[in-house]
Design an enzyme around this catalytic site. Structure first.
Site, PDB file in Angstrom:
ATOM      1  N   THR A 222       0.877  -1.168   0.000  1.00 44.75           N
ATOM      2  CA  THR A 222       0.000   0.000   0.000  1.00 44.75           C
ATOM      3  C   THR A 222       0.920   1.226   0.000  1.00 44.75           C
ATOM      4  OG1 THR A 222      -0.110  -0.195   2.392  1.00 44.75           O
ATOM      5  CG2 THR A 222      -1.993  -1.018   1.150  1.00 44.75           C
ATOM      6  N   LYS A 225       0.850   3.935   4.271  1.00 43.36           N
ATOM      7  CA  LYS A 225       1.263   3.621   5.647  1.00 43.36           C
ATOM      8  C   LYS A 225       2.595   4.335   5.914  1.00 43.36           C
ATOM      9  CE  LYS A 225      -1.497  -0.575   5.945  1.00 43.36           C
ATOM     10  NZ  LYS A 225      -1.801  -1.182   4.657  1.00 43.36           N
TER      11      LYS A 225
HETATM   12  N1  DSN Z   1      -5.897  -2.646   7.695  1.00 49.12           N
HETATM   13  C1  DSN Z   1      -4.455  -2.638   7.585  1.00 49.12           C
HETATM   14  C2  DSN Z   1      -3.820  -2.555   8.913  1.00 49.12           C
HETATM   15  O1  DSN Z   1      -4.354  -1.855   9.748  1.00 49.12           O
HETATM   16  O2  DSN Z   1      -2.786  -3.150   9.154  1.00 49.12           O
HETATM   17  C3  DSN Z   1      -3.993  -3.770   6.802  1.00 49.12           C
HETATM   18  O3  DSN Z   1      -4.721  -3.810   5.631  1.00 49.12           O
END
Ligand code: DSN
Length: 443
Positions: A222, A225
């Site tokens: 992703t 993050k």
């Molecule tokens: N929802 C994410 C997380 O919080 O780690 C992973 O997709």
């Protein structure tokens, strides 16, 4: 947002309230971060209006001159930053990216082997709750009793099950993933090694965590993050991947479009390009290192206060805490923490004796607070507030029947939290910390 304010006061007000919530609380969900204003502007731009099915110079609509350049720029930046030979920047988010990667290399019914969700894996790594286990046969591995991945056991399972792909990736594992060991296991059984680096992509490009690029065939991530971009994802193909299958890049692209997606979100792709540029700056290296320094400092302070950390600490941006010795369930502490301004999430811990809707742990991380400029010494304040709150809320577990989760139980927990006397003082301390480190969003 003057147009929004004029036209839709309800949505405008809610967005403003959310901005204030983010300013006045600590973002400690490890998968969240504060993208820059530059990223937000790209995502909120008029690129939103453009259809661009296909790939640069191979679209099904006219009017592509600008969006072609944007997508090419994002691809080239991803290739250069991650040192891979191919990048697809179109996946809408992490779960579609993983399915698209599987679809590129597997046939229905082929075997995938990933870390179990309850041990810190992801739904899409073959959990029974995910369609990945419906279309593929799923083998799940767990952690050893010490909270670390047991690579010998993985080799044993892989040799027995002969999966077609091994997934190395986690959402609640605080330690270094030993890419070479994963690769040796995949090689021993002729499997693909898919590394899902969603949580740690920013740490990797910042040079603070080992890169899997020399060991994996295919990488998914992703972009929102630790990488600190917009909500989106990428699929990367490595040199090893092309050596294993010279058509791998083509298969990935075909899997994303037309097999599983339609028009790409060009506004998001522009935001990804901006984030990748930010992540290539020397300051991002400092940021990535500080995320881990903060997580380690927080781990040390929490351990001093008798919190039981899974694996005894962290090498990354996140911590997973088993609260059973504190006599409090994850839900109660997470809800209590939110009431003082620390936003985190309740989480299962390895070998959890509680049901998943009342797990024994919480998961928290430092990417968001490090983006605000917090450093090691601020972790002392956070740990002490957490400890004081957890002591004050201890024993609430006893008054709650853990057999099912419903509104009544949530309301009961809220009542207990609202009555806890220490909360206003702790909330004040966290608010002071927030004021000391205002949200800047310019990196
Ligand atoms: N929802 C994410 C997380 O919080 O780690 C992973 O997709």
């Amino acid at each position: 947002m003057k147009h929004l304010k004029k036209q839709d006061i309800k949505i405008y007000s809610l967005i403003k309230q959310e901005e204030n919530r983010q300013k006045n609380t600590l973002m400690m969900i490890p998968s969240e971060n504060m993208a820059s204003s530059a990223v937000e502007e790209a995502v909120g731009s008029s690129l939103e209006n453009k259809y661009a099915e296909g790939y640069p110079h191979k679209r099904y609509y006219q009017g592509q001159a600008n969006v072609d350049e944007i997508e090419i720029e994002a691809i080239e930046r991803a290739k250069s930053l991650f040192k891979v030979v191919h990048a697809n920047v179109q996946p809408y988010s992490g779960s579609p990216a993983n399915f698209e990667a599987y679809n590129a290399i597997l046939n229905p019914g082929d075997k995938i082997m990933g870390l179990s969700l309850s041990f810190g894996g992801h739904l899409t790594h073959g959990s029974t709750a995910s369609a990945t286990s419906k279309y593929f046969k799923s083998i799940q591995y767990e952690l050893g009793a010490d909270g670390y991945i047991d690579y010998k056991d993985l080799m044993r399972i892989a040799k027995k099950e002969k999966p077609r792909v091994i997934v190395a990736g986690t959402t609640a594992y605080p330690r270094i993933l030993e890419w070479k060991k994963f690769y040796e296991i995949a090689e021993a059984v002729g499997a693909y090694l898919l590394c899902d680096i969603s949580h740690i992509a920013g740490l990797i490009v910042g040079g603070a965590y080992p890169s899997p690029v020399n060991y994996s065939h295919i990488i998914t991530t992703t972009t929102h993050k630790t990488l600190r971009g917009p909500r989106g994802a990428m699929i990367l193909v490595t040199k090893k991947g092309i050596q294993k299958d010279p058509d791998l890049a083509k298969k990935v692209d075909k899997s994303v479009f037309p097999q599983l997606q339609g028009g790409p979100h060009i506004n998001t792709i522009a935001g990804i390009a901006v984030a990748l540029k930010e992540a290539s700056k020397p300051s991002f290296k400092k940021y990535a290192k500080q995320i881990i320094k903060n997580a380690k400092a927080l781990a040390k302070e929490l351990t001093k206060r008798k919190f039981d950390l899974i694996s005894g600490g962290t090498d990354s941006h996140l911590l997973l805490i088993d609260l059973r010795n504190k006599n409090i369930i994850g839900n109660t502490l997470a809800e209590g923490l939110e009431s003082i301004g620390i936003v985190t999430n309740y989480n299962s811990v390895p070998f959890d004796t509680n049901p998943p809707f009342y797990p024994s742990g919480i998961r928290l991380g430092t990417p968001g607070i490090t983006s605000r400029g917090m450093t090691d010494k601020d972790m002392i304040v956070i740990a002490s507030c957490m400890s004081d709150l957890s002591d004050a809320l201890a024993n609430t577990k006893i008054s709650l029947n853990l057999s099912s989760e419903d509104e009544k139980k949530r309301a009961e927990r809220k009542k207990i939290i609202d009555k806890t006397k220490i909360i206003p003082a702790l909330k004040k301390k966290i608010l002071l910390l927030c004021k000391k480190y205002p949200v800047k969003k310019s990196y």
